[in-house]
Scaffold this active site. Structure first.
Site, PDB file in Angstrom:
ATOM      1  N   SER A 178       7.665   3.816  12.512  1.00  0.00           N
ATOM      2  CA  SER A 178       8.533   4.996  12.493  1.00  0.00           C
ATOM      3  C   SER A 178       9.334   5.062  13.785  1.00  0.00           C
ATOM      4  CB  SER A 178       7.713   6.273  12.372  1.00  0.00           C
ATOM      5  OG  SER A 178       8.573   7.410  12.497  1.00  0.00           O
ATOM      6  N   TYR A 234       1.307  11.914  15.172  1.00  0.00           N
ATOM      7  CA  TYR A 234       1.988  10.965  14.281  1.00  0.00           C
ATOM      8  C   TYR A 234       2.682   9.870  15.092  1.00  0.00           C
ATOM      9  CZ  TYR A 234       5.436   9.272  10.875  1.00  0.00           C
ATOM     10  OH  TYR A 234       6.201   8.475  10.064  1.00  0.00           O
ATOM     11  N   THR A 253       0.850  -1.202   0.000  1.00  0.00           N
ATOM     12  CA  THR A 253       0.000   0.000   0.000  1.00  0.00           C
ATOM     13  C   THR A 253       0.883   1.249   0.000  1.00  0.00           C
ATOM     14  OG1 THR A 253      -0.175   0.150   2.415  1.00  0.00           O
ATOM     15  CG2 THR A 253      -1.835  -1.203   1.263  1.00  0.00           C
ATOM     16  N   GLY A 254       0.383   2.318  -0.627  1.00  0.00           N
ATOM     17  CA  GLY A 254       1.190   3.534  -0.722  1.00  0.00           C
ATOM     18  C   GLY A 254       2.473   3.270  -1.490  1.00  0.00           C
ATOM     19  N   GLY A 255       2.365   2.442  -2.529  1.00  0.00           N
ATOM     20  CA  GLY A 255       3.572   1.995  -3.251  1.00  0.00           C
ATOM     21  C   GLY A 255       3.887   2.813  -4.482  1.00  0.00           C
ATOM     22  N   GLY A 262       8.532   6.904  -3.123  1.00  0.00           N
ATOM     23  CA  GLY A 262       9.326   6.740  -1.910  1.00  0.00           C
ATOM     24  C   GLY A 262       9.806   5.323  -1.662  1.00  0.00           C
TER      25      GLY A 262
HETATM   26  N1  LIG Z   1      10.464   9.199   4.843  1.00  0.00           N
HETATM   27  C1  LIG Z   1      10.785   9.027   6.108  1.00  0.00           C
HETATM   28  O1  LIG Z   1      11.787   9.552   6.586  1.00  0.00           O
HETATM   29  C2  LIG Z   1       9.912   8.154   7.003  1.00  0.00           C
HETATM   30  C3  LIG Z   1      10.326   7.947   8.316  1.00  0.00           C
HETATM   31  C4  LIG Z   1       9.576   7.129   9.141  1.00  0.00           C
HETATM   32  C5  LIG Z   1       8.435   6.505   8.646  1.00  0.00           C
HETATM   33  N2  LIG Z   1       8.054   6.735   7.363  1.00  0.00           N
HETATM   34  C6  LIG Z   1       6.852   6.039   6.891  1.00  0.00           C
HETATM   35  O2  LIG Z   1       7.138   5.329   5.706  1.00  0.00           O
HETATM   36  C7  LIG Z   1       5.974   5.269   4.872  1.00  0.00           C
HETATM   37  C8  LIG Z   1       6.341   5.731   3.467  1.00  0.00           C
HETATM   38  O3  LIG Z   1       6.861   7.039   3.534  1.00  0.00           O
HETATM   39  P1  LIG Z   1       7.568   7.716   2.243  1.00  0.00           P
HETATM   40  O4  LIG Z   1       8.231   8.965   2.769  1.00  0.00           O
HETATM   41  O5  LIG Z   1       8.377   6.736   1.492  1.00  0.00           O
HETATM   42  O6  LIG Z   1       6.391   8.008   1.229  1.00  0.00           O
HETATM   43  P2  LIG Z   1       5.203   9.012   1.179  1.00  0.00           P
HETATM   44  O7  LIG Z   1       5.617  10.158   0.366  1.00  0.00           O
HETATM   45  O8  LIG Z   1       4.686   9.286   2.539  1.00  0.00           O
HETATM   46  O9  LIG Z   1       4.076   8.189   0.403  1.00  0.00           O
HETATM   47  C9  LIG Z   1       4.354   7.293  -0.659  1.00  0.00           C
HETATM   48  C10 LIG Z   1       3.080   7.089  -1.444  1.00  0.00           C
HETATM   49  O10 LIG Z   1       1.981   6.670  -0.593  1.00  0.00           O
HETATM   50  C11 LIG Z   1       0.761   7.067  -1.196  1.00  0.00           C
HETATM   51  N3  LIG Z   1      -0.241   7.289  -0.139  1.00  0.00           N
HETATM   52  C12 LIG Z   1      -0.236   8.277   0.807  1.00  0.00           C
HETATM   53  N4  LIG Z   1      -1.351   8.207   1.551  1.00  0.00           N
HETATM   54  C13 LIG Z   1      -2.069   7.153   1.087  1.00  0.00           C
HETATM   55  C14 LIG Z   1      -3.320   6.580   1.438  1.00  0.00           C
HETATM   56  N5  LIG Z   1      -4.070   7.124   2.408  1.00  0.00           N
HETATM   57  N6  LIG Z   1      -3.739   5.482   0.783  1.00  0.00           N
HETATM   58  C15 LIG Z   1      -2.990   4.963  -0.203  1.00  0.00           C
HETATM   59  N7  LIG Z   1      -1.813   5.464  -0.602  1.00  0.00           N
HETATM   60  C16 LIG Z   1      -1.357   6.551   0.036  1.00  0.00           C
HETATM   61  C17 LIG Z   1       1.112   8.384  -1.914  1.00  0.00           C
HETATM   62  O11 LIG Z   1       0.471   8.445  -3.158  1.00  0.00           O
HETATM   63  P3  LIG Z   1      -0.956   9.219  -3.273  1.00  0.00           P
HETATM   64  O12 LIG Z   1      -0.742  10.570  -2.661  1.00  0.00           O
HETATM   65  O13 LIG Z   1      -1.245   9.251  -4.728  1.00  0.00           O
HETATM   66  O14 LIG Z   1      -1.919   8.372  -2.504  1.00  0.00           O
HETATM   67  C18 LIG Z   1       2.613   8.369  -2.100  1.00  0.00           C
HETATM   68  O15 LIG Z   1       2.989   8.335  -3.437  1.00  0.00           O
HETATM   69  C19 LIG Z   1       4.915   6.107   5.587  1.00  0.00           C
HETATM   70  O16 LIG Z   1       4.065   5.257   6.343  1.00  0.00           O
HETATM   71  C20 LIG Z   1       5.728   6.982   6.525  1.00  0.00           C
HETATM   72  O17 LIG Z   1       5.002   7.386   7.673  1.00  0.00           O
HETATM   73  C21 LIG Z   1       8.743   7.552   6.544  1.00  0.00           C
END
Ligand SMILES: NC(=O)c1ccc[n+]([C@@H]2O[C@H](COP(=O)([O-])OP(=O)(O)OC[C@H]3O[C@@H](n4cnc5c(N)ncnc54)[C@H](OP(=O)(O)O)[C@@H]3O)[C@@H](O)[C@H]2O)c1
Length: 244
Positions: free
Chosen positions: A138, A151, A12-14, A17
């Site tokens: 996280s 969060y 999901t959310g693939g 990132g």
């Molecule tokens: N980046 C970091 O440093 C970090 C650190 C700790 C944890 N995380 C966690 O890692 C995960 C991924 O983070 P990321 O930074 O790689 O990517 P991201 O930018 O948060 O999201 C990646 C994709 O997820 C889709 N998405 C967002 N909300 C959604 C929803 N409600 N249903 C379905 N798809 C959804 C988005 O596409 P659409 O907008 O088109 O839906 C986006 O392209 C998240 O859970 C985040 O909390 C990230």
């Protein structure tokens, strides 16, 4: 031998990132990958980027009707899920206790907690015995970072889910683990204010931000038989941030 040969993986959310990079790695390792995301255009781009006959299902994990459509699509696709990476997440920035609103609270909990809960519950009938569920947590869940209350609490809930679901799914030998990223250079991380990024990186023992590949290789480990004796656990991928 590819590590996920013949497996079906739902992510999901693939569409961007770390989860998109993970989807590419899973596909290279032999998995039939199904990704989700809300924006159709972004979804189509990501599916093309992954290649290997990947499939996209548009939807928001916080919308139960969208999750029902995901179940229908997976049923029609292969009728099974061997690996589920529940990665879609939402965050708020700079919202200390006094500033968080009912809306921001609901938005974050709807995606991170409710969305993750019902993603797994609805896909449960399709999960194969011995499947691997990976929840994207996280480092924030165990840190008292300023202005991160909603969060952090939402991600802490995922840690609890992994414990109780491991017990609930014991008879089916389904493993459930949390992968907890620290500061990872994804497009949404790069969009944060520079001072937030420098604060986030200042305390990282390995002295750098994580990469999407750092997450993808760990997700592959948790998805594959390489981690067959690991369940109910949290695996921090944060350069040591939460460990020292
Ligand atoms: N980046 C970091 O440093 C970090 C650190 C700790 C944890 N995380 C966690 O890692 C995960 C991924 O983070 P990321 O930074 O790689 O990517 P991201 O930018 O948060 O999201 C990646 C994709 O997820 C889709 N998405 C967002 N909300 C959604 C929803 N409600 N249903 C379905 N798809 C959804 C988005 O596409 P659409 O907008 O088109 O839906 C986006 O392209 C998240 O859970 C985040 O909390 C990230």
């Amino acid at each position: 031998m590819p590590k996920l040969d013949g497996k079906t993986a739902v992510i999901t959310g693939g569409t961007a990132g770390m989860a998109l990079t993970t989807a590419k790695l899973f596909a290279e390792e032999g998995a039939r990958v199904i990704i989700t995301g809300r924006r159709k255009e972004k979804l189509d781009e990501a599916v093309a980027e992954i290649g290997h006959d990947a499939t996209g299902v548009q939807g928001d994990v916080s919308n139960l009707e969208d999750l029902d459509r995901l179940v229908d699509a997976v049923t029609a696709h292969s009728g099974r899920v061997d690996v589920l990476f529940a990665s879609a997440g939402a965050h708020t920035l700079n919202e200390p206790l006094g500033a968080a609103t009912e809306k921001s609270f609901d938005d974050v909990f709807d995606v991170n907690v409710r969305g993750t809960f019902f993603t797994v519950q609805k896909l449960l009938p399709l999960l194969t015995d011995g499947a691997s569920i990976i929840l994207n947590g996280s480092a924030a869940a165990v840190l008292g970072n300023p202005a991160s209350t909603v969060y952090a609490a939402s991600k802490a809930a995922l840690r609890s889910f992994a414990r109780t679901w491991t017990t609930d799914l014991k008879e089916r030998h389904i493993r459930v683990n949390v992968l907890s990223p620290g500061a990872i250079r994804t497009p949404s991380f790069e969009a944060l204010p520079p001072e937030f990024i420098s604060h986030a990186l200042a305390e990282v023992p390995v002295g750098r931000a994580g990469t999407e590949a750092d997450i993808a290789t760990t997700a592959l480990f948790l998805a594959s038989a390489d981690s067959s004796y690991i369940t109910g656990a949290e695996l921090p991928v944060d350069g040591g941030l939460t460990q020292v």
